[in-house]
Write an enzyme that holds these catalytic residues in place. Sequence first.
Site, PDB file in Angstrom:
ATOM      1  N   GLU A  53       1.057  -0.986  -0.134  1.00 43.77           N
ATOM      2  CA  GLU A  53       0.166  -0.352  -0.125  1.00 43.77           C
ATOM      3  C   GLU A  53       0.180   1.135   0.239  1.00 43.77           C
ATOM      4  O   GLU A  53       0.325   2.123  -1.008  1.00 43.77           O
ATOM      5  CB  GLU A  53      -0.721   0.458   1.152  1.00 43.77           C
ATOM      6  CG  GLU A  53      -2.329  -0.637   1.022  1.00 43.77           C
ATOM      7  CD  GLU A  53      -3.255   0.317   2.015  1.00 43.77           C
ATOM      8  OE1 GLU A  53      -4.797  -0.783   2.088  1.00 43.77           O
ATOM      9  OE2 GLU A  53      -3.269   0.209   2.670  1.00 43.77           O
TER      10      GLU A  53
ATOM     11  N   ARG B  27      -7.743  32.159 -19.574  1.00 38.49           N
ATOM     12  CA  ARG B  27      -8.144  33.466 -19.628  1.00 38.49           C
ATOM     13  C   ARG B  27      -7.145  34.908 -19.420  1.00 38.49           C
ATOM     14  O   ARG B  27      -5.782  34.703 -19.180  1.00 38.49           O
ATOM     15  CB  ARG B  27      -7.775  32.951 -18.094  1.00 38.49           C
ATOM     16  CG  ARG B  27      -8.711  33.964 -16.857  1.00 38.49           C
ATOM     17  CD  ARG B  27      -9.390  32.851 -15.949  1.00 38.49           C
ATOM     18  NE  ARG B  27      -9.522  34.201 -14.641  1.00 38.49           N
ATOM     19  CZ  ARG B  27     -10.863  34.609 -15.207  1.00 38.49           C
ATOM     20  NH1 ARG B  27     -11.910  34.017 -15.305  1.00 38.49           N
ATOM     21  NH2 ARG B  27     -11.259  35.542 -13.743  1.00 38.49           N
TER      22      ARG B  27
ATOM     23  N   GLN C  93       5.248  35.381 -15.165  1.00 36.31           N
ATOM     24  CA  GLN C  93       6.554  34.043 -14.352  1.00 36.31           C
ATOM     25  C   GLN C  93       5.894  34.037 -13.848  1.00 36.31           C
ATOM     26  O   GLN C  93       6.580  33.066 -13.230  1.00 36.31           O
ATOM     27  CB  GLN C  93       7.503  35.300 -14.558  1.00 36.31           C
ATOM     28  CG  GLN C  93       8.567  34.530 -14.595  1.00 36.31           C
ATOM     29  CD  GLN C  93       9.955  35.521 -14.866  1.00 36.31           C
ATOM     30  OE1 GLN C  93      10.410  36.220 -13.505  1.00 36.31           O
ATOM     31  NE2 GLN C  93      10.879  35.048 -14.968  1.00 36.31           N
TER      32      GLN C  93
END
Length: 385
Positions: free
Chosen positions: A240, A266, A279
């Site tokens: 796991e 956008r 940046q």
Amino acid sequence: MDFSLTAADRQQWEAARRLASEHLSPVVPAVGCERAGFDQAGWRRLGEFGLFQADLRDPGSSFRRAAHLLEACGTGGADRGLLFAAGAHIFGCLWPLIQLGTPAQHTHWVPRLGTGEQIGALAITEPEAGSAISALATTVTSEGDEVILSGAKTLVTNAPVAHVMLLIAKEFPQRGSLGLSAFLVPTHTPGVTIRPLATVGLDGAPAGDVELNEVRLPRAARLGPAGGGLGVLLSAMQAERTAILAGFLGAAEFDLARCHQYLKNRRRPGEQTSLADHQSVQHTLAEIRCRLEAARWLLYRGLWEVTHGTDRIAWPAMVKKTVSEAVYDCAHKIQCLYAGAGWRNIDRSATAVQDTLAILSASGTTDVQLNTIASQLSKTLVPLT
Ligand SMILES: Cc1cc2nc3c(=O)[nH]c(=O)nc-3n(C[C@H](O)[C@H](O)[C@H](O)COP(=O)(O)OP(=O)(O)OC[C@H]3O[C@@H](n4cnc5c(N)ncnc54)[C@H](O)[C@@H]3O)c2cc1C
């Protein structure tokens, strides 16, 4: 050490990615936090695809294959909850069964679990014993050819949908953690009661409380020797901790690509440049990229160590700590980049934060991983000459 995939493995990887993008991506609306629940149809498709298949002659390859395919499903946009449920089934239940089961147990369980027709779970945690294994209080008594289990388990992934639980109980209380034993408990056994738990995050991986009220099982339900429960538990934890988050790494990559696209599209009114041209935004995206890539190489190294190496204690703990923290941190950074849209759960960015927060504690918290890593330092540091 060569981590590259063969051509055949690469083909399967691509097929898993396609399966995820076409069939395993959540269909809940982008805005809002509606609970998706366990995806039965998705589980069936994963089974048909062969994700749970295990080759008893070469379990190591099956183990690595499962991890890589989970990662591929993540990159295709599969729901983290479904991937976590699949990981708990494969690494928490099927893997220890393959490693430590008898031929009769293999014959009975591997075909059922290996097709996904039946679902497995791992039940260790108790209401009063999470991190502290030595405090487990579920008891085992013997009567003739039967064993009788009594006690309670909690936070068990898959419990509400599972057919069998690999359950750790205390058989010899005076021996501490060396007195634990492991049992394969069919969930329909009289005396087993499972109650679904309300949780935040990983909605697709149902969790449950388990009550064991004088549950009678044949002795043949024991996995490993009497008093060998710690070995079974370690086998499950190795698997796991190393591999269960492979799908989350893939999912983080998918989220990063979607976030990048969102920011590129956008633009402020009247401006030619997009938000992705700032940046500071680029640096955040680049940080996420580095963090995920570093975690991936540790994951691959961990997969190699568990199947080829000699240290199967510190590596799984290092992988679990590093990958869980990386995917949580990246999910958080991505939600911040979406800003208000993140609050509205656009592209499930808020869901990703909830999902990855949950896995910081699964298979042992970061504190517990650090305890494990620290306990192995004298064996794992380079020798000073
Ligand atoms: C998403 C998810 C899935 C899970 N799935 C399963 C499952 O399938 N099966 C199962 O059996 N369990 C499962 N669990 C339970 C999980 O294993 C436990 O939550 C975990 O072991 C921590 O136990 P606890 O929650 O009782 O925390 P506690 O043990 O109460 O710990 C509380 C805090 O104390 C700290 N702490 C405790 N002991 C130490 C120590 N020795 N040193 C330093 N710090 C310490 C912990 O780091 C933590 O911050 C799952 C949990 C989650 C969140």
